[in-house]
Motif scaffolding. Structure first.
Motif, PDB file in Angstrom:
ATOM      1  N   ALA A 216     -39.276 -39.381 -70.701  1.00 11.85           N
ATOM      2  CA  ALA A 216     -38.019 -40.067 -70.371  1.00 11.85           C
ATOM      3  C   ALA A 216     -37.411 -39.508 -69.091  1.00 11.85           C
ATOM      4  O   ALA A 216     -36.851 -40.267 -68.273  1.00 11.85           O
ATOM      5  N   ILE A 217     -37.506 -38.201 -68.892  1.00 12.91           N
ATOM      6  CA  ILE A 217     -36.965 -37.576 -67.683  1.00 12.91           C
ATOM      7  C   ILE A 217     -37.714 -38.065 -66.451  1.00 12.91           C
ATOM      8  O   ILE A 217     -37.107 -38.416 -65.440  1.00 12.91           O
ATOM      9  N   ALA A 222     -37.956 -39.431 -61.525  1.00  9.32           N
ATOM     10  CA  ALA A 222     -39.046 -39.293 -60.563  1.00  9.32           C
ATOM     11  C   ALA A 222     -38.766 -40.114 -59.314  1.00  9.32           C
ATOM     12  O   ALA A 222     -38.412 -41.290 -59.395  1.00  9.32           O
ATOM     13  N   GLY A 223     -38.883 -39.470 -58.165  1.00 10.81           N
ATOM     14  CA  GLY A 223     -38.665 -40.165 -56.895  1.00 10.81           C
ATOM     15  C   GLY A 223     -37.242 -40.178 -56.421  1.00 10.81           C
ATOM     16  O   GLY A 223     -36.973 -40.623 -55.297  1.00 10.81           O
ATOM     17  N   GLN A 247     -41.048 -34.594 -57.619  1.00 10.60           N
ATOM     18  CA  GLN A 247     -40.967 -33.215 -57.131  1.00 10.60           C
ATOM     19  C   GLN A 247     -40.443 -32.371 -58.275  1.00 10.60           C
ATOM     20  O   GLN A 247     -39.318 -32.558 -58.736  1.00 10.60           O
ATOM     21  N   ILE A 248     -41.294 -31.441 -58.771  1.00 12.95           N
ATOM     22  CA  ILE A 248     -40.869 -30.579 -59.873  1.00 12.95           C
ATOM     23  C   ILE A 248     -41.038 -29.123 -59.473  1.00 12.95           C
ATOM     24  O   ILE A 248     -41.936 -28.771 -58.707  1.00 12.95           O
ATOM     25  N   VAL A 249     -40.171 -28.289 -59.995  1.00  9.90           N
ATOM     26  CA  VAL A 249     -40.238 -26.854 -59.716  1.00  9.90           C
ATOM     27  C   VAL A 249     -39.877 -26.099 -60.994  1.00  9.90           C
ATOM     28  O   VAL A 249     -38.944 -26.478 -61.715  1.00  9.90           O
ATOM     29  N   VAL A 283     -45.774 -39.004 -52.504  1.00 13.00           N
ATOM     30  CA  VAL A 283     -45.426 -37.585 -52.524  1.00 13.00           C
ATOM     31  C   VAL A 283     -45.526 -37.071 -53.956  1.00 13.00           C
ATOM     32  O   VAL A 283     -45.101 -37.735 -54.900  1.00 13.00           O
ATOM     33  N   LEU A 284     -46.109 -35.887 -54.117  1.00 11.59           N
ATOM     34  CA  LEU A 284     -46.095 -35.202 -55.400  1.00 11.59           C
ATOM     35  C   LEU A 284     -46.097 -33.710 -55.125  1.00 11.59           C
ATOM     36  O   LEU A 284     -47.051 -33.187 -54.539  1.00 11.59           O
ATOM     37  N   GLU A 285     -45.023 -33.029 -55.513  1.00 13.09           N
ATOM     38  CA  GLU A 285     -44.886 -31.591 -55.284  1.00 13.09           C
ATOM     39  C   GLU A 285     -44.662 -30.898 -56.621  1.00 13.09           C
ATOM     40  O   GLU A 285     -43.707 -31.217 -57.339  1.00 13.09           O
ATOM     41  N   ILE A 286     -45.560 -29.962 -56.927  1.00 15.11           N
ATOM     42  CA  ILE A 286     -45.470 -29.195 -58.168  1.00 15.11           C
ATOM     43  C   ILE A 286     -45.458 -27.720 -57.799  1.00 15.11           C
ATOM     44  O   ILE A 286     -46.388 -27.228 -57.162  1.00 15.11           O
TER      45      ILE A 286
END
Length: 328
Positions: A216-217, A222-223, A247-249, A283-286
């Motif tokens: 759900a998050i 996302a984006g 983008q997740i951290v 874009v995908l940042e982990i």
């Protein structure tokens, strides 16, 4: 620093001092460092194999000062040093070894794509002997050590120009260096642009099934937001897809862990975390995430990467300081 296992350092600047870095380790990678106005840029005490990439040495007396000559376990010195994509300016000696090789392996050195400006000695020996003259020039590919050809088990000691490794243009930046992208920091983002998964229903307690909450998050943020995984262990019991554009951290290696019957069948393996849908682009940042499983999971594919970076945006899709740990 002198420790005993593999590691990484990067994106560091050292100003002044007797030594910019004093290092020793079994295996290590160092990327994107700058040393300004030090007596010695990098002092290498011992290693099994160090790789330096993206190095800038400015106005030092010696760029790399390497202890060499030890060939036994009791007398280990710098056994293998690879320096790639270096820029060295106004430094009398780029690389200096403590002992001459004298025609045999006693610490191998590889220099690749090294740009020198006002560096009289590219490679020298303590006491003043010059192995490779410098100046204002570029060293395309030079090596000191044993070289093997084809399938032969017989080596030839070499001290000079060596074969230039093929580097496809897609792997290079605009300066001809191996492309790299610094760990995303998000320092310029306001708090309103960051959302916490725990503030949005995920527990991260290592017991609760967080699959639905995380899905759900991602669907909502996302984006459009930086998604922050608070420190914790987030259990998922079915495949979790991180969409392109996300983008997740994490926080000190937040954990996403697959658990349950979905990942038990070795004959029918299932993905725990899917980075992008198949053939997706964006874009995908982990960053700072540990991907793993709980208990025996012989049917788990811990991470499946599908997303392609946006056209013309090198490094648009990637992972930084993230780890995959599988258990069977």
């Amino acid at each position: 620093m002198t420790i005993f296992s593999g590691g990484f350092m990067g994106d560091l600047v050292f100003n002044g001092g007797k030594f910019g870095m004093w290092v020793g380790n079994q295996q290590f990678t160092v990327r994107n460092i700058t040393v300004n106005n030090a007596n010695t840029g990098v002092f290498g005490l011992w290693n099994w194999g160090w790789t330096f990439q993206g190095v800038r040495i400015n106005n030092c007396q010696v760029g790399f000062d390497l202890t060499t000559g030890g060939t036994t376990q009791a007398q280990q010195t710098t056994e293998a040093e690879a320096i790639l994509d270096a820029t060295v300016v106004d430094t009398p000696i780029f690389v200096r070894t403590s002992q001459a090789s004298n025609g045999k392996l006693a610490g191998s050195i590889v220099l690749n794509n090294v740009k020198l400006t006002n560096v009289p000695t590219a490679v020298g020996v303590v006491g003043g002997a010059v192995v490779l003259a410098g100046g204002t020039t570029t060293i395309s590919s030079w090596g000191q050590g044993n070289v093997f050809h084809g399938t032969s088990s017989i080596s030839t000691f070499t001290q000079g120009t060596i074969h230039v490794a093929n580097k496809p243009s897609v792997l290079l930046d605009g300066s001809g260096n191996i492309f790299g992208k610094t760990h995303p920091q998000y320092a310029s983002y306001s708090l309103s642009q960051i959302v916490s998964v725990k503030d949005n229903g995920a527990k991260g307690d290592g017991k609760t099934d967080d699959t639905a909450a995380l899905k759900a998050i991602f669907a909502q943020y996302a984006g459009c937001k930086i998604i922050f995984f608070d420190a914790g262990t987030y259990i998922v019991t079915s495949t979790l897809t991180i969409p392109a554009g996300t983008q997740i951290v994490g926080e000190a290696w937040s954990v996403i862990a697959g658990s349950g019957s979905a990942f038990q069948d070795q004959a029918n393996p299932q993905v725990v975390v899917r980075a992008g849908d198949p053939n997706s682009q964006g874009v995908l940042e982990i960053s700072d995430i540990l991907f793993t499983t709980v208990g025996p999971t012989p049917g788990a594919i811990v991470l499946e990467w599908n997303v392609h970076q946006p056209s013309g945006q090198n490094g648009g899709a990637g992972m930084w300081d993230s780890h995959i740990r599988s258990r069977y």
